[in-house]
Scaffold this active site. Sequence first.
Site: not given
Ligand code: BGC
Length: 788
Positions: A314
């Site tokens: 993530d």
């Molecule tokens: C979130 C994810 C997301 C990623 C990219 C993160 O902060 O937890 O769900 O896909 O950002 O935007």
Amino acid sequence: MKGQQLRKTIKRYIQMNINKIHNMKKSTCIFLLATIFSANNLVAQQKRATAASDKKMNAFVTNLMSKMTLDEKIGQLNLPAVGFDVTGPILSEGVDEKIEKGLVGGVFNTFTPQAVRKLQELAITKSRLKIPLLFGYDVIHGHKTIMPIPLGLSASWDLSLIEKSARIAAREASADGLNWTFSPMVDIARDPRWGRIAESSGEDPYLGSLIGAAMVRGYQTNDLANKDAILACVKHFALYGAAEAGRDYNTTDMSLIKMYNEYLPPYKAAIDAGAETVMASFNDINGTPATANKWLLTDLLRNQWGFKGFVVSDYTGINELTAHGLGDLKTVSAKSLEAGTDMDMVGEGFLTTLKQSLQEKKITQAVIDLACRRILESKYKLGLFANPYKYIDEERAKTEILSQKNRSDAKMIAEASMVLLKNNNQLLPLKKNAKIALIGPLADNKRDMIGNWSAAGDWKLAISVLEGLKNAAPDMDITYAKGANLVDDPAILKQINANGAEIVADEKSPEKLISDAVSAAKKADIAVVVLGESAIMGGEATSRTNLDLLPNQKELLKALAATGKPIVLVLMNSRPLTLEWEDANIPSILETWFSGTEAGNAIADVLVGNYNPAGKLTATFPRNVGQIPLYYNHKSTGRPYDGVSNEKFKSRYIDSSNDPLYPFGYGLSYTSFEISPVKLNRNTMTSAQTIQATVEVKNTGGYDGEEVVQFYIQDIYGSVTRPVKELKGFQKVFLKKGESKSVTFTINNSMLKFYNSDLKFASEPGDFNVFIGANSRDTKSSGFSLTK
Ligand code: BGC
């Protein structure tokens, strides 16, 4: 139909008709056998074809990798954020130069054919090996045509509609240059304090599994080489929804039995459906954060489940392992790669430290190669090596994005997501000649309709409730009054305005707003009051400790209730709220979530009765925050409370009921349904047999409508404690007024299996209860035994 599918269909047919087989005509038997034979042949043919194309892909990737330098291989593991959207705390820099040097595997938050072409051209014309980039984005509930937030979508209990919503999203995203979505999120969510419950399908592993698989099919289609197929990304692996105290990013500590039975099934189902990528979650799991958790990402995901795609961290998830306390950036980057994280989102820990770790022999060349190979394979499957510009097509972007058809489908999907929570005296649907006071900060609002995580959606294109009512009932007499600011609370305002809520206090004082609304209500026959959260109060990093309507909105509602006028409360919110007062004092309540670009039209159609609501909750609505976590498939305890007696030593509260306000599976209709007692065709079965459980469902009210008939099982005694009931099936049936249908569920051995204390997935002979009903609370029951 492909071989595997054909086999599944035949299996299902046989299971359902097992009792009839001995009466079957000889010709039917021969036909069935011939079909089975041809399905087997097809499967064998497909296996041979897959093996041949795998061989071709392996040879291609091996050849390419033989030309790659170590830096270029590490470059493939790098995923910077650049472009139009900001979805995390830091932004990537120098992306163009890195692409030219072959130091980027993909980017995210960039879309439109023009912007994607610019970056893809850099990779193809400037980088040494011309390896195409992946283009990712959080296309969560639509790309530009926005559909209901996932929690709302799940309330439709309509898998083909849910798959369709993912298909629409993928078609639009792929026409806009994207080839990878960070969806579906399949985290089981039982805590409405956690803002990300909005992005989930609620609390149930069975329903969540079906939805996760449907979304993957919708995004990826049956062949990633299709021009409108995009990679799905199952997230957040794993257990992100079980964050302690509902506080985002918080720790998770959970027994393996609970994990396997209650939290892991949706991830597994989405992977079984063919999801090509997985995102590691931010949270700690029993002492090792997911991003660096080898047991999770390698032993379980790859070795036990057979996942073949790649794992992305993530947003700065690798770097955050330092704050978790696992070591400096070099150490945590090596640990993450070793554990099975293949791609580093934004943090550049891989890019800046892996080479040194290799020199110091902290990691091997083989782990870098493996991660690089997995990413290249996904690009190959998408057909990017054959055509890096496959997703860049201005013409498709013009015709396929926000098309009239997509908007009308989005409206239909939005209607299916709405849940009627209360409707005393059939206040709804509204009579078309009634004089309406439309009140509330969300009544003439576009900004919030598309929800928080609405990708490239433009809220200015959304339909407000006021507009929707005018469209649905042009002659209706409607007076609008705002009644309250959406948010007055300074602490919340500060948080959400910093994140784009753009809430400005009305020129009128709060008192004047209320008094204007009260006089509008007094002049009307009925007040429709649209209240709830700001969209920005839901989604990532929006945990709340209080789930009541905001105080200023509640004050408005109380003032309106005091007028004695009938009130319809239309709710918009990202999570279950605590609505005890509203339930006790407001005759009619409609939950609409944030239902997307067509929100206002869909809500209006429900309000005036053009559509009869049939949605059912997929997350329990508690009475108060103190009851959380509250979910239907809980354990009994040794001292279960019957809800009535006054005994002291029971598992209960002294200041609140144990029961939810609205249980899982709950939702009303403008018509009424009667479900008969459950009939079983036999009372015992062996593991090779099945039992049919049948009910008669009758539409006893004044409208045609749909009912979601829900089927639950309880394993009464087990080698480990078992939930009081678990959803095992459902059917959404349409019945004309006065019509009856019989609905049958087939009980088979595989639905009685669970993970026991050895983590063996098996059923145990004994007694079971069957419950069938219109929600998890109001059911009729019967019982049967599994003999061996
Ligand atoms: C979130 C994810 C997301 C990623 C990219 C993160 O902060 O937890 O769900 O896909 O950002 O935007």
